[in-house]
Design a protein around this motif. Sequence first.
Motif, short mmCIF file in Angstrom:
data_model
loop_
_atom_site.label_atom_id
_atom_site.label_comp_id
_atom_site.label_asym_id
_atom_site.label_seq_id
_atom_site.Cartn_x
_atom_site.Cartn_y
_atom_site.Cartn_z
N UNK A 103 0.79 -1.22 0.00
CA UNK A 103 0.00 0.00 0.00
C UNK A 103 0.82 1.27 0.00
N UNK A 104 2.11 1.17 0.33
CA UNK A 104 2.99 2.34 0.34
C UNK A 104 3.85 2.43 -0.91
N UNK A 105 3.54 1.59 -1.90
CA UNK A 105 4.36 1.56 -3.11
C UNK A 105 3.52 1.82 -4.35
N UNK A 137 13.05 -7.31 -7.63
CA UNK A 137 11.64 -7.69 -7.65
C UNK A 137 11.47 -9.13 -8.11
N UNK A 138 10.37 -9.73 -7.71
CA UNK A 138 10.06 -11.08 -8.18
C UNK A 138 9.27 -10.93 -9.48
N UNK A 139 9.82 -11.44 -10.57
CA UNK A 139 9.23 -11.23 -11.90
C UNK A 139 9.01 -12.58 -12.59
N UNK A 197 4.82 -8.62 -11.68
CA UNK A 197 5.83 -8.03 -10.80
C UNK A 197 5.35 -7.99 -9.36
N UNK A 198 6.14 -8.61 -8.48
CA UNK A 198 5.93 -8.49 -7.04
C UNK A 198 7.11 -7.71 -6.49
N UNK A 208 -0.23 -9.62 -3.88
CA UNK A 208 0.22 -8.24 -4.15
C UNK A 208 0.91 -8.10 -5.50
N UNK A 209 0.99 -9.18 -6.26
CA UNK A 209 1.62 -9.14 -7.58
C UNK A 209 0.80 -8.25 -8.51
#
Length: 245
Positions: A103-105, A137-139, A197-198, A208-209
């Motif tokens: 939520x902060x991104x 990041x997890x992609x 993208x996570x 959240x991805x």
Amino acid sequence: MSTFRNRSVVLAAATTAVLALALTACDGDSTGTKSAGPASDAATAAASAEASQPATDAKADGSAQNTGATKTGTSKTGTSDGSTRTGGDTSDSYAYKHPCKSGDLSVRVYPREGSATQHVIEVNNVGANSCGLSYFPQVSLGAAKASDHSGDVRPAVPGGLGGAPAYPVKPKTAAIAVIDLNPKGGEGVTWINEMNVLADGDHMANADTQNFELGPAVKVLDPKLGLYESTVAAAVDSMKQAATS
């Protein structure tokens, strides 16, 4: 002779009486004017004082009210604004202990200027405090309408990672990573049309991805992803260190 003398006496007496009456009338007018004058001046002064007194009081009341409102408003507004702007912790040490929340991104993905195969992944911290991200990041790359994403392609990343416990991101700054979908420019797969993208694969849930559509002409082959950096140039250099499997 006696008749003439009597007439003279009568005329003299009459003249005296007339003069006496005239003097009496003059004295009365003069006295009236003097008494009326001060009375009129006093009334005017009293009226003036009475009219000016309420105006002075109203002004004093108004000034007091305005002063109170200004002090109260400034105090409340200043405190509120100040806490919002300066209340956050922007230190790296704070970020190491506080992982970023989704939520902060704000996450953006866009083609890198000057490259046909590279994309920029920009993660902006829109919160009040610094926070920590995983090193990259997890992609994953796949088809948007696929029911099974087990065959999605994952890019290679740099190895030998170590150092700080997280990548710190200060408020209103961005962590930048660059991915090259086809570093060698070969004939890659064409069914991939989406990048998932996570921002932090170590601390965030898969829910959240975020999904980003890729162009129809994309060809993916041995993609490489770099670490988070503060600039695009540094992120490109990091991406080049990724070892393809």
